[in-house]
Design a protein around this motif. Structure first.
Motif, PDB file in Angstrom:
ATOM      1  N   GLY A 154      45.208  45.377  39.827  1.00  0.00           N
ATOM      2  CA  GLY A 154      44.263  46.059  40.573  1.00  0.00           C
ATOM      3  C   GLY A 154      44.959  47.299  41.293  1.00  0.00           C
ATOM      4  O   GLY A 154      44.450  48.289  41.101  1.00  0.00           O
ATOM      5  N   ALA A 155      46.159  47.127  41.616  1.00  0.00           N
ATOM      6  CA  ALA A 155      46.884  48.302  42.223  1.00  0.00           C
ATOM      7  C   ALA A 155      47.108  49.415  41.263  1.00  0.00           C
ATOM      8  O   ALA A 155      46.994  50.651  41.740  1.00  0.00           O
ATOM      9  N   ARG A 156      47.364  49.082  39.830  1.00  0.00           N
ATOM     10  CA  ARG A 156      47.522  50.127  39.081  1.00  0.00           C
ATOM     11  C   ARG A 156      46.222  50.953  38.736  1.00  0.00           C
ATOM     12  O   ARG A 156      46.106  51.986  38.392  1.00  0.00           O
ATOM     13  N   TRP A 157      45.147  50.118  38.624  1.00  0.00           N
ATOM     14  CA  TRP A 157      43.965  50.593  38.309  1.00  0.00           C
ATOM     15  C   TRP A 157      43.313  51.619  39.104  1.00  0.00           C
ATOM     16  O   TRP A 157      42.494  52.491  38.784  1.00  0.00           O
ATOM     17  N   ARG A 158      43.833  51.366  40.569  1.00  0.00           N
ATOM     18  CA  ARG A 158      43.141  52.143  41.594  1.00  0.00           C
ATOM     19  C   ARG A 158      43.494  53.735  41.220  1.00  0.00           C
ATOM     20  O   ARG A 158      42.696  54.327  42.028  1.00  0.00           O
ATOM     21  N   TYR A 159      44.255  54.056  40.472  1.00  0.00           N
ATOM     22  CA  TYR A 159      44.286  55.377  40.112  1.00  0.00           C
ATOM     23  C   TYR A 159      43.329  55.834  39.278  1.00  0.00           C
ATOM     24  O   TYR A 159      42.862  56.853  39.167  1.00  0.00           O
ATOM     25  N   PHE A 160      42.873  55.036  38.338  1.00  0.00           N
ATOM     26  CA  PHE A 160      41.894  55.308  37.538  1.00  0.00           C
ATOM     27  C   PHE A 160      40.318  55.221  37.963  1.00  0.00           C
ATOM     28  O   PHE A 160      39.383  55.508  37.229  1.00  0.00           O
ATOM     29  N   GLY A 161      40.069  54.339  38.863  1.00  0.00           N
ATOM     30  CA  GLY A 161      39.003  54.044  39.283  1.00  0.00           C
ATOM     31  C   GLY A 161      38.694  53.172  40.353  1.00  0.00           C
ATOM     32  O   GLY A 161      39.823  52.327  40.701  1.00  0.00           O
ATOM     33  N   PRO A 162      37.568  52.773  41.028  1.00  0.00           N
ATOM     34  CA  PRO A 162      37.225  51.667  42.056  1.00  0.00           C
ATOM     35  C   PRO A 162      37.466  50.260  41.722  1.00  0.00           C
ATOM     36  O   PRO A 162      37.252  50.147  40.098  1.00  0.00           O
ATOM     37  N   VAL A 163      37.926  49.392  42.438  1.00  0.00           N
ATOM     38  CA  VAL A 163      37.913  47.964  41.752  1.00  0.00           C
ATOM     39  C   VAL A 163      36.898  47.035  42.664  1.00  0.00           C
ATOM     40  O   VAL A 163      36.929  47.404  43.873  1.00  0.00           O
ATOM     41  N   THR A 164      36.143  46.339  42.032  1.00  0.00           N
ATOM     42  CA  THR A 164      35.162  45.476  42.782  1.00  0.00           C
ATOM     43  C   THR A 164      35.670  44.132  42.627  1.00  0.00           C
ATOM     44  O   THR A 164      35.955  43.724  41.332  1.00  0.00           O
ATOM     45  N   VAL A 165      35.411  43.103  43.427  1.00  0.00           N
ATOM     46  CA  VAL A 165      35.576  41.726  43.343  1.00  0.00           C
ATOM     47  C   VAL A 165      34.884  40.864  44.415  1.00  0.00           C
ATOM     48  O   VAL A 165      34.329  41.468  45.470  1.00  0.00           O
ATOM     49  N   ILE A 166      34.454  39.841  43.904  1.00  0.00           N
ATOM     50  CA  ILE A 166      33.765  38.908  44.704  1.00  0.00           C
ATOM     51  C   ILE A 166      34.607  38.197  45.906  1.00  0.00           C
ATOM     52  O   ILE A 166      35.454  37.287  45.388  1.00  0.00           O
ATOM     53  N   ALA A 167      34.418  38.341  47.296  1.00  0.00           N
ATOM     54  CA  ALA A 167      35.619  37.779  48.106  1.00  0.00           C
ATOM     55  C   ALA A 167      35.340  36.312  48.181  1.00  0.00           C
ATOM     56  O   ALA A 167      34.222  35.755  48.106  1.00  0.00           O
ATOM     57  N   ALA A 168      36.436  36.000  48.281  1.00  0.00           N
ATOM     58  CA  ALA A 168      36.548  34.248  48.572  1.00  0.00           C
ATOM     59  C   ALA A 168      37.863  34.158  49.344  1.00  0.00           C
ATOM     60  O   ALA A 168      38.726  34.820  49.255  1.00  0.00           O
ATOM     61  N   PRO A 169      38.088  32.680  49.800  1.00  0.00           N
ATOM     62  CA  PRO A 169      39.043  32.617  50.611  1.00  0.00           C
ATOM     63  C   PRO A 169      40.494  32.643  50.020  1.00  0.00           C
ATOM     64  O   PRO A 169      41.448  32.839  50.517  1.00  0.00           O
ATOM     65  N   ASP A 170      40.323  32.540  48.413  1.00  0.00           N
ATOM     66  CA  ASP A 170      41.564  32.591  47.618  1.00  0.00           C
ATOM     67  C   ASP A 170      42.084  33.915  47.514  1.00  0.00           C
ATOM     68  O   ASP A 170      43.312  34.206  47.240  1.00  0.00           O
ATOM     69  N   VAL A 171      41.329  34.993  47.901  1.00  0.00           N
ATOM     70  CA  VAL A 171      41.852  36.461  47.707  1.00  0.00           C
ATOM     71  C   VAL A 171      41.686  37.422  49.031  1.00  0.00           C
ATOM     72  O   VAL A 171      42.155  38.422  48.824  1.00  0.00           O
TER      73      VAL A 171
END
Length: 537
Positions: free
Chosen positions: A369-386
């Motif tokens: 995710g951190a590396r991809w953030r220079y290439f575009g946005p990151v989306t994720v379904i939030a939950a207690p594990d993340v």
């Protein structure tokens, strides 16, 4: 006395901050879980797949840059990011070095400045490592390289200084390298331990803003004690202090703190608001905020030393100037460098996972995710594990205000509002942000389908999926219906029931990319990242 008081204030703030961060992380996870399990609201139905939409999406992506060019751009961009952080730390380090020597009455020489600035520059390593998602081994190697470079620079500065002076150049000046390593051994252990400890992925989203607020609020007892001492130095003030003791007894020693606590607490609260508003306005990124907190920690450690020097006022003023110079330079250097110039077209990455493996999936998503953030946005379904890894200053302020529930998707209108607010702009340091969607049990299916339809590439961690653990069956079937197979990358290992996964995907299984990462705890992410770049074409 001042050195001891400053050190005590600083370290107490850090200790309290650790407990506050742990409490906030725990409570935030609880709030998210309660929101997910709350009383059901509107049931939002997921839309049906459209073959026409799949074809149009394919046509849009056909002209994207190949992964080879994307990797070449990434290497050039990394060099600009490293240069930006070096400048951000280097210029304030020069001010800090001059301040330290001037306040202590030490002669300011070229060799002395080179020695101290070389040591201060090591603080840049964790900032770069977080920005570029470096593994710890690369960070340690980079720190060693900087230390060697600092020793060489110290020796060269000593040679130049001797050559320009009256003395002759001699072999004994090579001892400057030894002096540099001795200086670094004294200077770096405490601040670097503090920086690395606060940089753990689970707390670094909360620690900077918590530390800033507590550091300001913690000045109330510090200022109260000094105000009481200042009053006692005059006849009238001493009479006032004695009168207070006569009226309040031993509680009088806390009176000044009580008087100052409310305005200082208000100032700390306003500072939290200002930071959150500035973050939402994209004036800085989460890593830039973390860099500010780390530099503040480093400068604060140095302030405990200059506080006991011959000229403590000027020393502390110089430390404050070094901190604000970092903020000023860091805000502008990335814009001047145009970190993201000539970048490939932005591509949105959707991260999905099998629930129940928080640590393992978190480590993978941290790197990718951190590396991809220079290439575009990151989306994720939030939950207690993340959520501990994705919480940002805006989320923190929602928690502090008790408005986390307002960020949940509980209806079709909420979903459309959140999709419309999807952040697709770069921060000043060139990175995109993580867009997390908190969903109720009645809305998560519709939400994940909409995110699939809008993503250019999907990464799903399927390690651990089996017939006994079918929590992501719905997502797999929707991937086959909504996402072009070549845009899907699945992470598998020996614990993955591959036949089960292929059965859920149906005909789409032949087009998706399966990346077997083995059963090792440490996953090599480079091949996986290349898979993602290839899938996003």
């Amino acid at each position: 006395m001042l050195e001891g008081e400053l050190a005590s204030h600083f370290y107490v703030t850090l200790i309290v901050g650790v407990f506050v961060v742990a409490f906030v992380q725990w409570r935030y996870r609880v709030v998210v879980l309660e929101g997910m399990l709350s009383v059901p609201g509107e049931v939002v139905a997921a839309r049906a797949a459209s073959a026409a939409q799949m074809q149009s999406t394919d046509a849009v992506e056909a002209g994207a840059a190949p992964e080879g060019r994307a990797l070449a751009w990434e290497r050039a961009m990394h060099r600009r990011v490293i240069a930006g952080w070096l400048v951000s730390v280097g210029l304030p380090s020069l001010v800090l070095a001059i301040t330290y020597n001037a306040s202590a009455g030490i002669a300011i020489t070229l060799a002395r400045i080179a020695l101290e600035v070389g040591g201060y520059l090591c603080v840049v390593v964790p900032m770069v490592a977080v920005s570029l998602a470096w593994p710890w081994t690369r960070g340690a190697l980079s720190c060693a390289v900087l230390l060697v470079a600092g020793a060489v620079a110290t020796v060269l500065a000593s040679l130049v200084q001797r050559a320009l002076g009256t003395g002759a150049v001699s072999i004994d000046q090579l001892r400057g390298a030894v002096f540099f390593f001795q200086f670094a051994a004294v200077l770096l252990p405490i601040p670097m331990v503090l920086i690395l400890g606060s940089g753990v992925s689970r707390i670094r989203g909360v620690m900077p803003i918590t530390f800033a607020g507590l550091l300001i609020f913690g000045f109330a007892p510090f200022l109260g004690a000094h105000a009481t001492n200042a009053l006692a130095e005059s006849r009238a003030g001493g009479a006032l202090v004695l009168a207070g003791y006569g009226l309040l007894g031993h509680w009088a020693s806390h009176a000044t703190f009580v008087i100052l606590a409310l305005p200082v607490g208000w100032l700390a609260w306003r500072r939290l608001h200002a930071l959150a508003r500035a973050y939402e306005a994209k004036r800085f990124s989460d890593v830039q905020l973390l860099g500010r907190a780390w530099w503040l920690m480093f400068v604060a450690v140095q302030a405990t030393t200059v506080g006991a020097s011959e000229h403590p006022f000027w020393g502390l003023a110089g430390c404050a100037m070094a901190y604000w110079m970092f903020v000023f330079v860091n805000n502008r250097v990335f814009q001047w460098l145009h970190v993201a110039r000539d970048s490939p077209p932005p591509r949105t990455l959707l991260l999905l996972r099998v629930f129940g493996h928080a640590a393992r999936t978190g480590r993978l998503f941290d790197r990718i995710g951190a590396r991809w953030r220079y290439f575009g946005p990151v989306t994720v379904i939030a939950a207690p594990d993340v959520v501990a890894r994705t919480i940002d200053p805006g989320d923190y302020l929602h928690y502090m205000l008790g408005t986390v529930d307002e960020t949940f998707v509980r209806s079709g209108a909420d979903l459309q509002r959140r999709l419309a607010a999807h952040d697709e702009e770069r921060d000043p340091d060139g990175r995109f942000r993580v867009n997390e969607f908190c969903c109720a049990d009645t809305t998560w299916q519709a939400t994940v389908v909409e995110l699939m339809a809008r993503a250019e590439v999907v990464l799903m961690d399927l390690r651990g999926i089996s017939r006994e653990r079918l929590g992501c069956e719905y997502e797999l079937r929707q991937l086959a219906a909504f996402v072009l197979p070549r845009r899907v990358v699945l992470v598998v290992d020996g614990t993955t029931d591959a036949a089960l996964v292929r059965g859920m995907l149906g005909a789409a299984a032949g087009g998706v990319t399966f990346r077997d990462v083995g059963n090792s705890r440490v996953v090599r992410t480079d091949p996986l990242f290349i898979d993602l770049l290839r899938a996003a074409r």
